[in-house]
Motif scaffolding. Sequence first.
Motif, PDB file in Angstrom:
ATOM      1  N   PHE A  85      18.779  60.713  36.006  1.00 49.12           N
ATOM      2  CA  PHE A  85      20.118  60.149  36.051  1.00 49.12           C
ATOM      3  C   PHE A  85      20.079  58.628  36.118  1.00 49.12           C
ATOM      4  CE2 PHE A  85      23.617  58.487  38.584  1.00 49.12           C
ATOM      5  CZ  PHE A  85      24.663  58.771  37.721  1.00 49.12           C
ATOM      6  N   ASN A  86      19.178  58.078  36.927  1.00 53.30           N
ATOM      7  CA  ASN A  86      19.089  56.619  37.030  1.00 53.30           C
ATOM      8  C   ASN A  86      18.650  55.992  35.710  1.00 53.30           C
ATOM      9  OD1 ASN A  86      19.974  56.255  39.654  1.00 53.30           O
ATOM     10  ND2 ASN A  86      17.961  56.684  40.502  1.00 53.30           N
ATOM     11  N   ARG A  87      17.735  56.633  35.009  1.00 54.60           N
ATOM     12  CA  ARG A  87      17.329  56.110  33.706  1.00 54.60           C
ATOM     13  C   ARG A  87      18.490  56.175  32.708  1.00 54.60           C
ATOM     14  NH1 ARG A  87      12.034  58.689  31.681  1.00 54.60           N
ATOM     15  NH2 ARG A  87      12.480  57.259  29.979  1.00 54.60           N
ATOM     16  N   TYR A  88      19.248  57.250  32.770  1.00 48.75           N
ATOM     17  CA  TYR A  88      20.426  57.387  31.899  1.00 48.75           C
ATOM     18  C   TYR A  88      21.450  56.299  32.211  1.00 48.75           C
ATOM     19  CZ  TYR A  88      24.821  59.298  30.151  1.00 48.75           C
ATOM     20  OH  TYR A  88      26.027  59.445  29.536  1.00 48.75           O
ATOM     21  N   MET A  89      21.697  56.070  33.488  1.00 45.36           N
ATOM     22  CA  MET A  89      22.673  55.056  33.892  1.00 45.36           C
ATOM     23  C   MET A  89      22.216  53.661  33.496  1.00 45.36           C
ATOM     24  SD  MET A  89      25.359  56.311  35.391  1.00 45.36           S
ATOM     25  CE  MET A  89      25.974  55.044  36.444  1.00 45.36           C
ATOM     26  N   ASP A  90      20.922  53.389  33.578  1.00 39.62           N
ATOM     27  CA  ASP A  90      20.436  52.066  33.201  1.00 39.62           C
ATOM     28  C   ASP A  90      20.598  51.808  31.706  1.00 39.62           C
ATOM     29  OD1 ASP A  90      19.788  51.331  35.751  1.00 39.62           O
ATOM     30  OD2 ASP A  90      17.721  51.994  35.620  1.00 39.62           O
ATOM     31  N   ARG A  91      20.522  52.855  30.901  1.00 38.94           N
ATOM     32  CA  ARG A  91      20.729  52.678  29.465  1.00 38.94           C
ATOM     33  C   ARG A  91      22.211  52.551  29.107  1.00 38.94           C
ATOM     34  NH1 ARG A  91      16.841  56.845  29.001  1.00 38.94           N
ATOM     35  NH2 ARG A  91      18.539  58.297  28.600  1.00 38.94           N
ATOM     36  N   ARG A  92      23.078  53.233  29.849  1.00 32.76           N
ATOM     37  CA  ARG A  92      24.495  53.296  29.466  1.00 32.76           C
ATOM     38  C   ARG A  92      25.354  52.193  30.086  1.00 32.76           C
ATOM     39  NH1 ARG A  92      26.397  56.720  25.674  1.00 32.76           N
ATOM     40  NH2 ARG A  92      28.178  57.170  26.963  1.00 32.76           N
ATOM     41  N   LEU A  93      25.181  51.946  31.372  1.00 37.11           N
ATOM     42  CA  LEU A  93      26.050  51.000  32.074  1.00 37.11           C
ATOM     43  C   LEU A  93      25.215  49.890  32.711  1.00 37.11           C
ATOM     44  CD1 LEU A  93      28.452  53.462  33.919  1.00 37.11           C
ATOM     45  CD2 LEU A  93      28.986  52.077  31.944  1.00 37.11           C
ATOM     46  N   SER A  94      25.653  48.679  32.516  1.00 36.46           N
ATOM     47  CA  SER A  94      24.968  47.536  33.106  1.00 36.46           C
ATOM     48  C   SER A  94      25.577  47.237  34.476  1.00 36.46           C
ATOM     49  CB  SER A  94      25.112  46.319  32.201  1.00 36.46           C
ATOM     50  OG  SER A  94      24.604  45.176  32.844  1.00 36.46           O
ATOM     51  N   TRP A  95      24.737  46.724  35.376  1.00 32.00           N
ATOM     52  CA  TRP A  95      25.244  46.326  36.682  1.00 32.00           C
ATOM     53  C   TRP A  95      26.114  45.080  36.574  1.00 32.00           C
ATOM     54  CZ3 TRP A  95      25.513  49.020  40.934  1.00 32.00           C
ATOM     55  CH2 TRP A  95      24.594  50.022  41.178  1.00 32.00           C
ATOM     56  N   LEU A  96      25.895  44.256  35.538  1.00 31.88           N
ATOM     57  CA  LEU A  96      26.639  42.997  35.432  1.00 31.88           C
ATOM     58  C   LEU A  96      28.057  43.190  34.933  1.00 31.88           C
ATOM     59  CD1 LEU A  96      23.889  40.668  33.973  1.00 31.88           C
ATOM     60  CD2 LEU A  96      24.761  40.752  36.294  1.00 31.88           C
ATOM     61  N   THR A  97      28.225  43.920  33.842  1.00 29.49           N
ATOM     62  CA  THR A  97      29.561  44.024  33.246  1.00 29.49           C
ATOM     63  C   THR A  97      30.347  45.224  33.754  1.00 29.49           C
ATOM     64  OG1 THR A  97      28.616  45.217  31.396  1.00 29.49           O
ATOM     65  CG2 THR A  97      28.855  42.851  31.151  1.00 29.49           C
ATOM     66  N   ASP A  98      29.682  46.311  34.050  1.00 33.14           N
ATOM     67  CA  ASP A  98      30.361  47.547  34.475  1.00 33.14           C
ATOM     68  C   ASP A  98      30.012  47.869  35.918  1.00 33.14           C
ATOM     69  OD1 ASP A  98      31.298  47.906  31.839  1.00 33.14           O
ATOM     70  OD2 ASP A  98      29.341  48.706  31.292  1.00 33.14           O
ATOM     71  N   PHE A  99      30.222  46.917  36.810  1.00 31.75           N
ATOM     72  CA  PHE A  99      29.765  47.100  38.183  1.00 31.75           C
ATOM     73  C   PHE A  99      30.508  48.220  38.901  1.00 31.75           C
ATOM     74  CE2 PHE A  99      29.791  46.110  42.740  1.00 31.75           C
ATOM     75  CZ  PHE A  99      28.423  46.131  42.971  1.00 31.75           C
ATOM     76  N   LYS A 100      31.835  48.216  38.821  1.00 28.65           N
ATOM     77  CA  LYS A 100      32.623  49.206  39.563  1.00 28.65           C
ATOM     78  C   LYS A 100      32.383  50.633  39.055  1.00 28.65           C
ATOM     79  CE  LYS A 100      37.207  50.268  41.254  1.00 28.65           C
ATOM     80  NZ  LYS A 100      38.623  49.880  41.254  1.00 28.65           N
ATOM     81  N   PRO A 101      32.458  50.909  37.733  1.00 35.92           N
ATOM     82  CA  PRO A 101      32.170  52.283  37.297  1.00 35.92           C
ATOM     83  C   PRO A 101      30.735  52.698  37.580  1.00 35.92           C
ATOM     84  CG  PRO A 101      33.059  50.994  35.466  1.00 35.92           C
ATOM     85  CD  PRO A 101      32.914  50.091  36.634  1.00 35.92           C
ATOM     86  N   ARG A 102      29.811  51.745  37.461  1.00 33.64           N
ATOM     87  CA  ARG A 102      28.407  52.062  37.736  1.00 33.64           C
ATOM     88  C   ARG A 102      28.219  52.407  39.205  1.00 33.64           C
ATOM     89  NH1 ARG A 102      22.860  51.264  35.753  1.00 33.64           N
ATOM     90  NH2 ARG A 102      21.706  51.876  37.581  1.00 33.64           N
ATOM     91  N   LEU A 103      28.831  51.649  40.088  1.00 28.96           N
ATOM     92  CA  LEU A 103      28.705  51.899  41.519  1.00 28.96           C
ATOM     93  C   LEU A 103      29.325  53.238  41.904  1.00 28.96           C
ATOM     94  CD1 LEU A 103      27.686  50.667  44.156  1.00 28.96           C
ATOM     95  CD2 LEU A 103      29.922  49.644  44.451  1.00 28.96           C
TER      96      LEU A 103
END
Length: 111
Positions: free
Chosen positions: A74-92
Amino acid sequence: MQTKKLIEKFHSEIQVNYIPIRVQLLLAVLLGNFFCSPNKFLVFDARYAMPKFYLYWFLSSLIVMGVLRGAHFFNRYMDRRLSWLTDFKPRLIRQILYGLLLPALLTVVFV
């Protein structure tokens, strides 16, 4: 334009290190033992000489390994799909739901 350059620089300089499979396996074995005997950690007395203990230890280690591998994928999937910089709230939000609550819920259900 500045944001895009910043994101590209961030992704080129920051490399995410995931937990290796060997460390996950060691954690699974140790946590599996903890689930079998939560009041005593790595203490082998007479009751642990029964084969049933090792079956429980194997099954609980398998559950822990499944949860750890699921979190890893899941973490690898999230790192490919959502960035911590631009999509912080949905990623969190997704990180909390699927990275913390779902593994905890799976562990409780399986154990």
